[in-house]
Structure formats: structure tokens, C-alpha cells
Design an enzyme around this catalytic site. Structure first.
Site, PDB file in Angstrom:
ATOM      1  N   GLU A   1      37.092  50.432  43.477  1.00 28.59           N
ATOM      2  CA  GLU A   1      36.823  49.644  44.681  1.00 28.59           C
ATOM      3  C   GLU A   1      38.077  48.865  45.059  1.00 28.59           C
ATOM      4  O   GLU A   1      39.026  48.772  44.280  1.00 28.59           O
ATOM      5  CB  GLU A   1      35.681  48.643  44.436  1.00 28.59           C
ATOM      6  CG  GLU A   1      34.391  49.248  43.939  1.00 28.59           C
ATOM      7  CD  GLU A   1      33.388  48.167  43.550  1.00 28.59           C
ATOM      8  OE1 GLU A   1      32.873  48.224  42.425  1.00 28.59           O
ATOM      9  OE2 GLU A   1      33.146  47.248  44.368  1.00 28.59           O
TER      10      GLU A   1
ATOM     11  N   LYS B   1      40.104  45.331  45.887  1.00 38.66           N
ATOM     12  CA  LYS B   1      40.077  43.919  45.473  1.00 38.66           C
ATOM     13  C   LYS B   1      40.440  43.080  46.694  1.00 38.66           C
ATOM     14  O   LYS B   1      41.597  42.995  47.083  1.00 38.66           O
ATOM     15  CB  LYS B   1      41.055  43.650  44.331  1.00 38.66           C
ATOM     16  CG  LYS B   1      40.974  42.231  43.789  1.00 38.66           C
ATOM     17  CD  LYS B   1      41.924  42.024  42.625  1.00 38.66           C
ATOM     18  CE  LYS B   1      41.750  40.634  42.043  1.00 38.66           C
ATOM     19  NZ  LYS B   1      42.000  39.552  43.000  1.00 38.66           N
TER      20      LYS B   1
ATOM     21  N   LYS C   1      46.302  45.015  40.111  1.00 40.65           N
ATOM     22  CA  LYS C   1      47.043  44.533  41.279  1.00 40.65           C
ATOM     23  C   LYS C   1      48.259  45.414  41.541  1.00 40.65           C
ATOM     24  O   LYS C   1      48.756  46.111  40.658  1.00 40.65           O
ATOM     25  CB  LYS C   1      47.474  43.079  41.075  1.00 40.65           C
ATOM     26  CG  LYS C   1      46.319  42.093  41.105  1.00 40.65           C
ATOM     27  CD  LYS C   1      46.825  40.670  41.244  1.00 40.65           C
ATOM     28  CE  LYS C   1      45.691  39.695  41.433  1.00 40.65           C
ATOM     29  NZ  LYS C   1      46.155  38.310  41.648  1.00 40.65           N
TER      30      LYS C   1
ATOM     31  N   CYS D   1      59.565   9.814  43.453  1.00 41.81           N
ATOM     32  CA  CYS D   1      59.903   8.553  44.112  1.00 41.81           C
ATOM     33  C   CYS D   1      59.157   7.435  43.401  1.00 41.81           C
ATOM     34  O   CYS D   1      57.959   7.545  43.128  1.00 41.81           O
ATOM     35  CB  CYS D   1      59.506   8.610  45.585  1.00 41.81           C
ATOM     36  SG  CYS D   1      59.520   7.008  46.421  1.00 41.81           S
TER      37      CYS D   1
END
Length: 681
Positions: free
Chosen positions: A121, A123, A324, A436
Site C-alpha cells: 500500500e 504510505k 520510505k 538570549c
């Protein structure tokens, strides 16, 4: 006048027609009527329901436009956890083979056993969501959250026209549909064009625009954004009745499709790893032409009985993996490095890049995080650099192309003062971030400083929230916390959406806050690394603010739980004269405190109760949560037993949460803990 039988029949007919047109348009992408005809039918139904409110039903198409804002997002406990899927780190075909090998080993399949059947499938790059249907009716939509507890976003999800409000046929009495809310690329471009024309916020990517809309309290925001949905799985399922329960992942997607729920057409049933590799390569080639963003593909063992045999490891299923794609890279020029000052005072170097098209977008900036990263990567201003969109979302500089240097490049030097307010910039020995030190004075930190100062656990100025702080700061009315005590009724009442009563209530809350405790005041100053518990210890040890302000690092470290890091934070804060000036302005405005420590509650909902903390809480450290419980008379233990009264669970909660569930111990999240402690004695 009440509705007639003909009115009921006509309303039902209109609902059926509009639902059919919605499904054809938003799910099948095949409109069946012109827009004008759809609008005419919608207006007719809306007029009928307004004229006869008894005709209005929860699944009416007119309910999709969004109603009044909800007061807040309510936590929802997932009956079946929405767990994440492991990401395969090897982005090549080797990642597929590694996954198949793990599955076969776990199933104890020999080398000659048939190949495992998988489903491939896409992603999606969106927001995970769970849709709960009871008797075919959508009753709740919830975000994933930490996998165990999400947030109720039903009010927003109802506006997504791809999601059916009622399921056809005879679905199970209870069914949870899991899927992803996303935004198509063309819809995202139209949204940003509209936002730009109207002076609204321009979104970075489709995922942010979609997720941000769903989690809004006002459903009308989601209704105005073109959101879409794809389903990919089930959660909890009740009695199936006459519904055929799927036996595989592929059959499940077909069953969802038959129920009118959108599923992605890009999927494949593959026998063994070869088919998955082919699917991975095919989607990679088509990726840029897809109408929506993806960041990879997902492989799942297709048969549910094998999924059950494989089970889970920690928080991930053994039967699924996300694969991926490699991040896309380009080379461009590092034109300059500028400093941005964040709301918490962090000085962050930002790379200004010659515009480059990478990962589907034009990139002009990239965060460099801190000075150490610049040095570690060996970056020089003027370098040719490799830019990658990590995870296809966040641009980052990978490295300089050293061989392209021509001698005109120059090193970056971190400023010693804040570029916004001029206060001293400091970096703790064990920290990479330069900050800072003008926390109460720096314009870049004003809003955060004011919100923290007014917080319930600090000076407790009720009614001073984000939007009002934005108005006060952006309008130049308030610069520091001391300015709050100079506000007048006329000035407040003249602000947009601020009525006289609201202004009077806020002034009363400000007046009430003039008298605090020393511990609250110390915490309200927003000193880095100083939480509620540390503030109480400082107040107890020094007894007065002046003694604390004059203490050196050695004396500060004599305080319980104050080590070198916290001591340097405190000393650095009070060494900045801008901060001392604001403190003196607060004193001059009448802010004062009791030089003592609040007594532990002798009676209350937590008194005598035993708590166990597990996981990471959203806004409190474990020490702060422990101190808060103890200040209300509770006891914090390190282990769960039958004597435990409450387990407070955050993200990544582990075995303690499982033990609590096994013993039936009450489980709270952070909000639940606060609500418990706020109950009257």
C-alpha cells in the site's frame, strides 16, 4: 407547525440524493449532477430542516458545514491501540528482503516453504484518524495521539465529504475504521493562493494544513479546507451480524470500499518479496505524478491469521513495515547564515539558500540548528551545498561540496549578543544551543514570557490567553510582564472582541495576582530549567528574592535538586540587568509575595493516595509532576501494585501501564491528573 408525512418523505429523499451525489463526486471522482443542481437540492433540504427542526438527523448532509466551536478537545482512549509501523532503514530492495526474512523466521518457515503473501500500500503523508461507527452511524472520530489516547475531533471530521456519516447495508453493530486525512496537492495550492490573497497564513505543506484544520475547535475551519480521506484498516469490531468478516488485508480494503469508504487504488497483492520490490519501484517512478504526497510504501502480511501469529514487538506489529524512499537532493549556494531568535530565546542559525527545486517544492531556507552543527558539517558562507528534503518535509543541508570552493567563502561567527534585544547570548557547557539571556525583556520572547508569567501555575492571571497576548504585544501596549499592571479599563475595552465585562474581569485577575507566593513568582519569571518544584526549593532555601538574586553558583548548588546546569541558568538570568529592571518594575507596580512555602494539603482527592508516574508527560517533567502530587498530599511510588491508586501515563508509557491495566488501577493522563487535583477537598 409540525412537519407533515410528505415533509419527512421529501427530506429523506433529498438526503439520499445528496449522499449519492457526494459519494460520486468526492469518492468516485465522477460527478453525476451540475454544481447548480446540487446546490438547489442542498438549499431545499436546509430550508426544510430549518422550517421543521424535527426533520434534522445526525447524518444529514447539512451537518457537514460545521457548527459552533467546541470548548476543547476531549481525550479518547483507543479500545484497540493505534500503533505505529516500523520504518525500514534500508531504502533499497534490501529493505524488502530483510522484512520478508524476519517474517519467515518468525513464522518458522523453512527455505522450501511457499512464499508469504503480502499486500503493498501507499504510505500517506497526513493525519492518522480513527472513525467509530455504531449501528452504521458515525459517532466519533479521534486522532492517533500517542497510540493509546487521542483527541475527539468528530466535529471537524464530519465536514469531510469523502467520509460517510452513515454506512450502507448491514455493517457490524460496531466498527472502527482507521485511515489518513490528507490534502491533495492541487487543493493545497488553491488553499494557499486563497490564503495569500486574503492575508491569511500560508501553509508549508499539505500535511500541516490538513492536520491543523482537523484539530481546530471551530469545525468551520475544517469545512473551508479541502480535506480528503483514505482508509487502510480496522480498529475495534463488534458483532458482525450478517456482514462477512474479511480474512485478509486485501479483502478488508474491498469491504471498506463496498461500505462507501474511500480506499486507495494503488495497492498490490504480492507473493514473496519480488512483487513488493516491483511495487516499490513502480510507485517511485509515479510518485511525482500522484495527486497527493506520500513518503513511501507499506508492506503488510496479507492474511489476518498470520498477522495474529506474528503479533507485536513493543509498540510495532511484526507483520508490517514502512519502506520510505530516499530523500531527494540538489546542489545550491549557501548565500548567508542569519540568526533567528525563537520564543524561548534560542538563537538558531538559518541558512539562506539560492532558490532550488527539491522534493517537489522550491527551497530557500534551511535550519542549521546550532553553531556546533555548522562546525561539524564544515560549512562556509558562499559554499555550494547539498540540500535534502529529509522525510520529504524538512529541508536540511547535508554537506558542502568542497571541491567547488573558490576561496571567496567565509566562516560563520555566532554573535555574542542577541540580535533582537542586545542582551548577552550564552551557551551552557553541556548544551549546543545559544540563548538570549533577556527572557523578561527580549521582544522575540515577549509573548512566551507573558503567557508563562500569567499561567495558572505561575501568577494565575485568568483570561490572559494567546490571542489577547498577541493583541497586546502586536499593538505595542505590553512589552514586559510589568506592563500588565499598568493596563486600564479603557485601553483594554477598546481592543477588538473585548467587551467591558471581559476587560473588567481581566483587570480583576491582574489585581488579584499582585499578591502571590515567592515560589510562584520565581516560577513565573521563566528561568530556564526552573520548574515548579525547583522554584519551591529555591523559595524555601533563600526565603527572599533578594537573597536568591545575589546568590552565586556555589551557593545555588547547595539547594536540593539544583545542579551545575540549573545553577548556571539561574545565575545567568539574574546577571542580565534587563531582567533585574523588569523585576524592579514589577515590585514598583505592587507585586508582592508571602516569603513562605504552601502547606501540603491535609485533605483532598490526592491526600493519602499512591501515584505511579510512567512515560513522558506533555508539559511537566517527572519531578514537577511528583512535586505537584506531593503538594496535594499524595505519595509517588516507583512501582505498580494492588496498593496503587492512580497511574499517570504519558507518551511511551511502558510496563507500568500494562501492569496497571492488568490490576485494574485507575489511569490518568496529565489533564486528568490536573482535574483530579483541582477538585475541592
Amino acid at each position: 407547525m409540525s412537519a407533515s408525512p410528505e415533509d419527512f418523505e421529501r427530506a429523506a429523499q433529498l438526503r439520499r440524493e445528496l449522499e449519492a451525489h457526494d459519494h460520486a463526486y468526492y469518492v468516485l471522482d465522477a460527478p453525476t449532477v451540475p454544481d447548480a443542481e446540487y446546490d438547489r437540492l442542498f438549499r431545499e433540504l436546509d430550508a426544510l430542516e430549518r422550517r421543521h427542526p424535527e426533520l434534522l438527523v445526525p447524518d444529514s448532509p447539512t451537518r457537514r458545514v460545521g457548527g459552533a466551536p467546541v470548548p476543547g478537545l476531549v481525550p479518547v482512549r483507543h479500545a484497540v491501540p493505534m500503533l505505529s509501523i516500523r520504518t525500514e532503514t534500508d531504502t533499497t530492495s534490501g529493505g524488502v528482503i530483510a522484512f520478508d526474512t524476519r517474517v519467515r523466521n518468525a513464522l518458522e518457515l523453512g527455505p522450501h516453504a511457499p512464499p508469504v503473501e503480502y499486500l503493498g500500500e501507499l504510505k500517506f503523508d497526513g493525519l492518522a484518524i480513527s472513525l467509530r461507527y455504531e449501528n452504521g452511524m458515525l459517532v466519533r472520530a479521534a486522532t492517533r495521539g500517542d497510540g493509546y489516547t487521542g483527541e475527539d475531533v468528530t466535529h471537524s471530521v464530519r465536514t469531510i465529504r469523502q467520509i460517510p456519516l452513515r454506512l450502507p447495508g448491514r455493517p457490524p453493530a460496531l466498527i472502527e475504521v482507521r485511515g489518513e486525512i490528507y490534502m491533495r496537492r492541487d487543493a493545497f495550492e488553491r488553499l494557499n493562493a486563497r490564503q495569500s490573497e486574503t492575508g491569511g497564513k500560508v501553509f508549508v505543506n499539505p500535511r500541516n494544513a490538513a492536520a491543523g484544520a482537523v484539530r481546530q475547535l471551530d469545525a468551520r475551519i475544517a469545512a473551508r479546507r479541502p480535506l480528503s480521506f483514505f482508509a487502510y484498516g480496522f480498529g475495534e469490531i463488534g458483532e458482525s451480524g450478517g456482514w462477512n468478516m474479511p480474512a485478509t488485508q486485501g479483502e478488508m480494503l474491498d469491504a471498506l470500499d463496498a461500505l462507501g469508504i474511500p480506499v486507495c487504488e494503488h495497492r498490490v497483492v504480492a507473493s514473496g518479496p519480488d512483487g513488493l520490490i516491483a511495487f516499490h519501484d513502480r510507485i517511485a517512478a509515479a510518485r511525482d505524478s500522484l495527486p497527493y504526497d506520500i513518503d513511501g510504501v507499506v508492506y503488510k502480511v496479507n492474511r489476518f491469521d498470520l498477522q495474529r501469529r506474528l503479533g507485536f514487538v513493543t509498540r510495532e506489529p511484526r507483520w508490517a513495515v514502512a519502506h520510505k524512499y530516499p530523500a531527494q537532493e540538489e546542489i545550491t549556494e549557501l548565500v548567508d547564515i542569519e540568526i533567528q531568535v525563537g520564543r524561548t530565546g534560542a538563537l538558531t542559525p538559518v541558512a539562506r539558500l539560492k532558490p532550488v527545486f527539491v522534493g517537489g517544492v522550491t527551497v530557500t531556507n534551511a535550519t542549521l540548528h546550532n553553531e556546533e552543527e555548522i562546525q561539524r558539517k564544515g560549512l562556509l558562507i558562499g559554499d555550494q551545498v547539498i540540500v535534502r528534503r529529509a522525510g520529504d518535509v524538512i529541508p536540511q543541508i547535508v554537506a558542502p561540496v568542497v571541491e567547488r570552493r573558490n576561496g571567496s567563502e567565509r566562516p560563520f561567527v555566532m554573535p555574542q549578543t542577541c540580535p533582537v534585544c542586545g542582551s548577552h547570548a550564552e551557551k551552557q557547557p553541556d548544551e549546543a544551543v545559544t540563548r538570549c539571556s533577556g527572557g523578561l525583556f527580549c521582544p522575540a520572547q515577549r509573548k512566551q514570557a507573558l503567557l508563562h508569567f500569567a499561567g495558572r501555575r505561575a501568577m494565575d492571571i485568568e483570561g490572559l490567553g494567546d490571542k489577547l497576548v498577541d493583541q497586546l504585544v502586536d499593538g505595542g501596549i505590553v512589552s514586559t510582564p510589568a506592563d500588565l499592571y499598568r493596563l486600564g479599563l479603557v485601553k483594554l475595552a477598546n481592543l477588538p472582541r473585548m467587551a467591558d465585562k471581559s476587560a473588567a474581569n481581566l483587570l480583576a485577575a491582574i489585581e488579584k495576582s499582585r499578591h502571590a507566593t515567592l515560589a510562584r513568582f520565581i516560577f513565573a519569571l521563566g528561568i530556564r530549567n526552573v520548574g515548579e518544584a525547583t522554584a519551591r526549593e529555591l523559595a524555601r532555601h533563600f526565603g527572599s528574592l533578594d537573597a536568591l538574586m545575589d546568590a552565586d553558583i556555589e551557593r545555588l548548588q547547595q539547594v536540593a535538586d539544583v545542579g551545575p546546569i540549573v545553577a548556571h541558568s539561574i545565575a545567568g538570568f539574574f546577571a542580565e540587568m534587563h531582567n533585574r529592571e523588569v523585576i524592579e518594575q514589577l515590585r514598583a507596580a505592587g507585586v508582592h509575595w508571602d516569603e513562605g512555602v504552601p502547606a501540603v494539603a491535609a485533605d483532598g482527592p490526592a491526600s493519602g493516595k499512591t501515584f505511579v508516574l510512567t512515560g513522558a508527560l506533555p508539559t511537566m517533567s517527572r519531578d514537577d509532576a511528583k512535586a505537584l502530587i506531593e503538594s496535594h498530599g499524595g505519595k509517588v511510588s516507583g512501582s505498580v501494585s494492588k496498593k496503587t491508586d492512580y497511574v499517570v501515563a504519558g507518551a511511551e508509557a511502558g510496563s507500568k501501564l500494562a501492569k496497571a491495566q492488568e490490576l485494574g488501577v485507575a489511569i490518568l493522563d496529565e489533564d486528568g491528573l490536573r482535574r483530579l487535583l483541582e477538585q475541592p477537598a
